[in-house]
Design a protein around this motif. Structure first.
Motif, PDB file in Angstrom:
ATOM      1  N   ARG A  22     -23.703  -3.872  36.781  1.00 32.65           N
ATOM      2  CA  ARG A  22     -22.851  -3.250  37.804  1.00 32.65           C
ATOM      3  C   ARG A  22     -21.860  -2.315  37.126  1.00 32.65           C
ATOM      4  O   ARG A  22     -21.595  -2.439  35.923  1.00 32.65           O
ATOM      5  CB  ARG A  22     -22.106  -4.338  38.576  1.00 32.65           C
ATOM      6  N   PRO A  23     -21.262  -1.378  37.871  1.00 34.18           N
ATOM      7  CA  PRO A  23     -20.259  -0.501  37.267  1.00 34.18           C
ATOM      8  C   PRO A  23     -19.046  -1.302  36.790  1.00 34.18           C
ATOM      9  O   PRO A  23     -18.576  -2.207  37.492  1.00 34.18           O
ATOM     10  CB  PRO A  23     -19.880   0.432  38.420  1.00 34.18           C
ATOM     11  N   VAL A  24     -18.565  -0.966  35.607  1.00 28.73           N
ATOM     12  CA  VAL A  24     -17.378  -1.650  35.084  1.00 28.73           C
ATOM     13  C   VAL A  24     -16.221  -0.688  34.829  1.00 28.73           C
ATOM     14  O   VAL A  24     -15.061  -1.064  34.935  1.00 28.73           O
ATOM     15  CB  VAL A  24     -17.693  -2.436  33.796  1.00 28.73           C
ATOM     16  N   VAL A  25     -16.532   0.559  34.480  1.00 30.94           N
ATOM     17  CA  VAL A  25     -15.465   1.520  34.231  1.00 30.94           C
ATOM     18  C   VAL A  25     -16.014   2.935  34.406  1.00 30.94           C
ATOM     19  O   VAL A  25     -17.196   3.188  34.148  1.00 30.94           O
ATOM     20  CB  VAL A  25     -14.867   1.338  32.810  1.00 30.94           C
ATOM     21  N   ARG A  26     -15.150   3.825  34.883  1.00 28.35           N
ATOM     22  CA  ARG A  26     -15.503   5.238  35.026  1.00 28.35           C
ATOM     23  C   ARG A  26     -14.679   6.050  34.033  1.00 28.35           C
ATOM     24  O   ARG A  26     -13.448   5.879  33.958  1.00 28.35           O
ATOM     25  CB  ARG A  26     -15.222   5.718  36.444  1.00 28.35           C
ATOM     26  N   ILE A  27     -15.346   6.884  33.259  1.00 33.34           N
ATOM     27  CA  ILE A  27     -14.666   7.690  32.245  1.00 33.34           C
ATOM     28  C   ILE A  27     -14.972   9.159  32.499  1.00 33.34           C
ATOM     29  O   ILE A  27     -16.132   9.568  32.484  1.00 33.34           O
ATOM     30  CB  ILE A  27     -15.113   7.297  30.823  1.00 33.34           C
ATOM     31  N   ARG A  28     -13.919   9.934  32.738  1.00 32.67           N
ATOM     32  CA  ARG A  28     -14.058  11.371  32.920  1.00 32.67           C
ATOM     33  C   ARG A  28     -13.417  12.081  31.736  1.00 32.67           C
ATOM     34  O   ARG A  28     -12.329  11.689  31.283  1.00 32.67           O
ATOM     35  CB  ARG A  28     -13.419  11.809  34.232  1.00 32.67           C
ATOM     36  N   SER A  29     -14.084  13.117  31.258  1.00 33.55           N
ATOM     37  CA  SER A  29     -13.610  13.820  30.064  1.00 33.55           C
ATOM     38  C   SER A  29     -13.672  15.325  30.278  1.00 33.55           C
ATOM     39  O   SER A  29     -14.637  15.841  30.854  1.00 33.55           O
ATOM     40  CB  SER A  29     -14.470  13.464  28.834  1.00 33.55           C
ATOM     41  N   THR A  30     -12.640  16.007  29.816  1.00 36.92           N
ATOM     42  CA  THR A  30     -12.671  17.460  29.699  1.00 36.92           C
ATOM     43  C   THR A  30     -12.899  17.767  28.236  1.00 36.92           C
ATOM     44  O   THR A  30     -12.087  17.406  27.378  1.00 36.92           O
ATOM     45  CB  THR A  30     -11.355  18.079  30.178  1.00 36.92           C
ATOM     46  N   ARG A  31     -14.007  18.409  27.926  1.00 39.78           N
ATOM     47  CA  ARG A  31     -14.471  18.549  26.538  1.00 39.78           C
ATOM     48  C   ARG A  31     -14.503  20.012  26.103  1.00 39.78           C
ATOM     49  O   ARG A  31     -15.029  20.872  26.800  1.00 39.78           O
ATOM     50  CB  ARG A  31     -15.859  17.934  26.382  1.00 39.78           C
ATOM     51  N   THR A  32     -13.929  20.246  24.928  1.00 42.76           N
ATOM     52  CA  THR A  32     -14.044  21.529  24.247  1.00 42.76           C
ATOM     53  C   THR A  32     -14.849  21.305  22.971  1.00 42.76           C
ATOM     54  O   THR A  32     -14.577  20.365  22.222  1.00 42.76           O
ATOM     55  CB  THR A  32     -12.661  22.104  23.893  1.00 42.76           C
ATOM     56  N   VAL A  33     -15.835  22.165  22.726  1.00 43.23           N
ATOM     57  CA  VAL A  33     -16.771  21.941  21.628  1.00 43.23           C
ATOM     58  C   VAL A  33     -16.679  23.071  20.606  1.00 43.23           C
ATOM     59  O   VAL A  33     -16.607  24.252  20.973  1.00 43.23           O
ATOM     60  CB  VAL A  33     -18.225  21.848  22.150  1.00 43.23           C
ATOM     61  N   ARG A  34     -16.666  22.677  19.328  1.00 43.51           N
ATOM     62  CA  ARG A  34     -16.833  23.634  18.236  1.00 43.51           C
ATOM     63  C   ARG A  34     -18.113  23.288  17.496  1.00 43.51           C
ATOM     64  O   ARG A  34     -18.306  22.139  17.103  1.00 43.51           O
ATOM     65  CB  ARG A  34     -15.631  23.583  17.282  1.00 43.51           C
ATOM     66  N   ARG A  35     -18.956  24.295  17.306  1.00 42.75           N
ATOM     67  CA  ARG A  35     -20.238  24.074  16.636  1.00 42.75           C
ATOM     68  C   ARG A  35     -20.171  24.619  15.216  1.00 42.75           C
ATOM     69  O   ARG A  35     -19.816  25.787  15.004  1.00 42.75           O
ATOM     70  CB  ARG A  35     -21.375  24.733  17.416  1.00 42.75           C
ATOM     71  N   LEU A  36     -20.548  23.747  14.263  1.00 44.28           N
ATOM     72  CA  LEU A  36     -20.574  24.141  12.857  1.00 44.28           C
ATOM     73  C   LEU A  36     -21.983  24.640  12.537  1.00 44.28           C
ATOM     74  O   LEU A  36     -22.958  23.920  12.755  1.00 44.28           O
ATOM     75  CB  LEU A  36     -20.225  22.951  11.960  1.00 44.28           C
ATOM     76  N   ARG A  37     -22.078  25.864  12.008  1.00 43.26           N
ATOM     77  CA  ARG A  37     -23.380  26.475  11.781  1.00 43.26           C
ATOM     78  C   ARG A  37     -23.560  26.836  10.309  1.00 43.26           C
ATOM     79  O   ARG A  37     -22.589  27.118   9.597  1.00 43.26           O
ATOM     80  CB  ARG A  37     -23.530  27.738  12.634  1.00 43.26           C
ATOM     81  N   ASP A  38     -24.830  26.837   9.868  1.00 41.33           N
ATOM     82  CA  ASP A  38     -25.113  27.255   8.489  1.00 41.33           C
ATOM     83  C   ASP A  38     -25.295  28.763   8.432  1.00 41.33           C
ATOM     84  O   ASP A  38     -25.097  29.478   9.435  1.00 41.33           O
ATOM     85  CB  ASP A  38     -26.331  26.514   7.936  1.00 41.33           C
ATOM     86  N   ALA A  39     -25.703  29.259   7.277  1.00 42.02           N
ATOM     87  CA  ALA A  39     -25.813  30.710   7.088  1.00 42.02           C
ATOM     88  C   ALA A  39     -26.873  31.337   7.982  1.00 42.02           C
ATOM     89  O   ALA A  39     -26.805  32.534   8.277  1.00 42.02           O
ATOM     90  CB  ALA A  39     -26.116  31.008   5.619  1.00 42.02           C
ATOM     91  N   ASP A  40     -27.841  30.542   8.444  1.00 42.00           N
ATOM     92  CA  ASP A  40     -28.887  31.053   9.333  1.00 42.00           C
ATOM     93  C   ASP A  40     -28.539  30.898  10.808  1.00 42.00           C
ATOM     94  O   ASP A  40     -29.364  31.209  11.675  1.00 42.00           O
ATOM     95  CB  ASP A  40     -30.211  30.337   9.049  1.00 42.00           C
TER      96      ASP A  40
END
Length: 508
Positions: free
Chosen positions: A112-130
């Motif tokens: 059964r549901p036990v907790v509701r979690i809402r998130s506002t997310r900002t993402v940074r992506r780490l990329r290689d030379a390609d």
């Protein structure tokens, strides 16, 4: 339909100043550039049993909307920072496929549901030379609400670093070093759910087990039992998904538990443990059919591949494939049926009860040296008896049976030594290592014996179908020669195990 992936991640307290407080990660190991995405709005409802059986075994089940992977997510713990995430499409109710994978933890209790979690997310992506994504840094503003009416609410910030598939885990250490220089430290909670349960007041006080004297024989035995009960439960979802080596690992876990409960009956009351050993034997037997067929098929297939083309006559590969398919479907079905029975769930419950309320005997409270050494030496005595009897028999079925019994005795000695190793150290470790050598040699002999019977059956089937049986006869001869070679090696291997100097440190 489900999909799965492995995720490797670490969680940190949020940086002061939000995104602006993150360090520049360009040049951190292979990171050549950093790009920003978001924000995203994520909404997840976590499901569990009333007594939080999933959360207490570090498993999470959620229904999440928003983001690129909206759906149902079941996350299963693996080693270190890694978890297995199984995804299923969005639906109103928990998908049956995920409910089944969680069964070894829930034991059929209502989700059964036990907790509701809402998130506002900002993402940074780490990329290689390609330009390939190496990892994602997600900065979340989290709001958690208990599902029950009148429940609590909590808010916090969190930074998560997750590796992309196939990226070396060492990158996490490189990134963490940069984060530490900015004063960013690991989060106290391993997951959002754990923190939400704690801060919203959903998580109840955990049940306490019986007190065991630290450093006693009972403490060492129970630590081993508890660890392997956990492994048995953890292997269940992998077996249901037919993952490589899962059946083997679950079966070995059953054997280790059985061996421990047998060898240390002076510590745990056999009136309780003997029925458990019988049920573990049943489960190992149900798993064994699948494992034995898998190993045998791989063995014969490898032997065929090694033969020169001139010795492969007729549709050998096709005949072997027909045998594998006909045998494999039946044994896999048998395994799935066993894991679906109330008998299996009762066994898991009984093992949990054994760990929480162990039936300790008087010697459990004593020092481990004497009690555990005596248990190991008793298993050695049983192995020696089997070896003496088997080696005195003439070559043929009686000796093959005797050597198979000796192999099982060598396993029991090895497992007894394994339990005692943390307490008794190198002397028992050396004995266990020698016992493993005997077990391995006798295992190779037994595999050759079983393969001969199967090869004869394949030869008969080929002959009846009008196919050449020559290749099966060649393979039969090779297995027969291999079994003979293992028997010739055995006296020297056994001499090393039976050396009195190996047991002397345990006898004083």
């Amino acid at each position: 339909m489900t999909q799965s992936k492995r995720e490797t991640e670490r969680k940190y307290e949020p940086p002061f100043g939000g995104v602006a407080g993150l360090p520049d990660l360009t040049g951190a190991g292979p990171v050549a550039s950093v790009t920003t995405a978001g924000p995203e709005e994520l909404d997840a409802v976590y499901h569990d049993t009333e007594d939080l059986r999933l959360a207490r075994s570090s498993v999470t089940l959620r229904r999440r909307t928003g983001g690129p992977d909206a759906g149902w997510h079941l996350k299963l713990p693996l080693a270190g920072d890694t978890r297995e995430e199984v995804w299923a499409a969005l639906s109103d109710d928990v998908p049956e496929s995920l409910r089944e994978l969680a069964l070894s933890r829930t034991r059929g209790a209502e989700l059964r549901p036990v907790v509701r979690i809402r998130s506002t997310r900002t993402v940074r992506r780490l990329r290689d030379a390609d330009g390939r994504v190496l990892a994602e840094l997600s900065l979340d503003e989290v709001r958690a609400d208990a599902a029950a009416s009148g429940g609590g609410r909590a808010e916090w910030g969190e930074l998560e670093v997750e590796l992309a598939d196939g990226v070396d885990a060492g990158l996490l250490d490189v990134v963490e070093k940069r984060l530490r220089k900015k004063g960013i430290v690991r989060a106290d909670s391993p997951s959002k759910l754990a923190r939400a349960l704690r801060e919203t007041g959903v998580e109840a006080e955990r049940e306490r087990g019986s007190a065991v004297v630290a450093g006693s024989a009972g403490a060492y035995v129970l630590a081993y039992v508890g660890d392997h009960v956990g492994k048995l439960v953890a292997w269940d979802p992998a077996v249901r998904r037919d993952l490589p080596d899962a059946v083997h690992q679950m079966r070995v876990t059953c054997r280790r538990l059985r061996g421990c409960l047998r060898s240390y009956r002076s510590v745990l009351d056999r009136r309780v443990t003997d029925p458990l050993r019988a049920e573990l034997r049943w489960l190992a037997g149900e798993l064994g059919a699948a494992r034995d067929q898998e190993v045998l098929g791989e063995r014969i297939g490898a032997a065929v591949a090694e033969l020169p083309d001139t010795l492969v006559l007729g549709p050998v590969a096709a005949r072997l494939r027909v045998w594998e398919v006909s045998q494999g479907g039946e044994v896999r079905s048998r395994t799935r049926e066993a894991l679906a029975t109330p008998r299996y769930l009762r066994l898991l419950d009984a093992l949990d009860c054994l760990v929480r309320q162990p039936p300790l005997r008087g010697k459990a409270a004593g020092k481990p040296a004497r009690t555990m050494a005596r248990a190991v030496l008793k298993e050695y005595g049983r192995l020696a008896g089997h070896m003496e009897k088997a080696l005195a028999l003439p070559v043929g079925r009686p000796r093959e049976t005797g050597l198979h019994e000796a192999r099982k005795a060598a396993k029991k000695l090895r497992y007894a030594a394994e339990v005692a190793r943390p307490a008794l150290g190198k002397p028992v470790a050396r004995l266990g290592k020698r016992a493993k050598a005997v077990q391995r040699l006798l295992g190779e002999h037994q595999d050759a014996v079983v393969a001969q019977d199967t090869l004869r059956q394949l030869a008969v089937a080929a002959h009846r179908a009008g196919e050449p049986a020559f290749t099966w006869g060649v393979l039969h001869g090779l297995e027969r020669a291999g079994a003979k070679a293992r028997r010739q090696e055995l006296p020297e291997v056994w001499r090393k195990v039976s050396d009195p100097a190996l047991r002397a440190p345990l006898e004083h």
